[in-house]
Design a protein around this motif. Structure first.
Motif, PDB file in Angstrom:
ATOM      1  N   SER A   2       0.839  -1.186   0.000  1.00  0.00           N
ATOM      2  CA  SER A   2       0.000   0.000   0.000  1.00  0.00           C
ATOM      3  C   SER A   2       0.879   1.242   0.000  1.00  0.00           C
ATOM      4  CB  SER A   2      -0.900  -0.001   1.234  1.00  0.00           C
ATOM      5  OG  SER A   2      -1.692   1.165   1.255  1.00  0.00           O
ATOM      6  N   THR A   4       0.512   5.753  -0.878  1.00  0.00           N
ATOM      7  CA  THR A   4      -0.359   6.871  -1.217  1.00  0.00           C
ATOM      8  C   THR A   4       0.478   8.011  -1.777  1.00  0.00           C
ATOM      9  OG1 THR A   4      -0.205   7.773   1.019  1.00  0.00           O
ATOM     10  CG2 THR A   4      -2.067   6.306   0.555  1.00  0.00           C
ATOM     11  N   SER A  12      -1.567  11.049  -8.847  1.00  0.00           N
ATOM     12  CA  SER A  12      -1.786  10.360  -7.572  1.00  0.00           C
ATOM     13  C   SER A  12      -1.945   8.852  -7.750  1.00  0.00           C
ATOM     14  CB  SER A  12      -3.020  10.924  -6.869  1.00  0.00           C
ATOM     15  OG  SER A  12      -4.189  10.598  -7.589  1.00  0.00           O
TER      16      SER A  12
END
Length: 68
Positions: A2, A4, A12
């Motif tokens: 994961s 971000t 993004s």
């Protein structure tokens, strides 16, 4: 996996890749989903042959230029 990125739009979006230092053996044994970051086993593991694997990965945005 994961990761971000606080950017907006396509900048993004994250793509997951094996790092270029990943051995051919690891690339044969595992796959990585570029969009989800899931690492999956492709074959059978033999603890007596190899008791652990180190898998360097890279999370890269889709900006131009792409940042890791």
């Amino acid at each position: 996996l994961s990761a971000t990125d606080p950017d907006e739009g396509i900048n993004s979006d994250i793509m997951y890749l094996f790092n270029r230092r990943v051995s051919a053996k690891v690339r044969e044994m595992f796959t990585i989903d570029e969009n989800k970051g899931e690492i999956r086993l492709q074959g059978k593991l033999d603890y007596e042959e190899m008791d652990s694997y180190e898998i360097p990965v890279e999370a890269r945005d889709k900006g131009s230029p792409a940042l890791s």
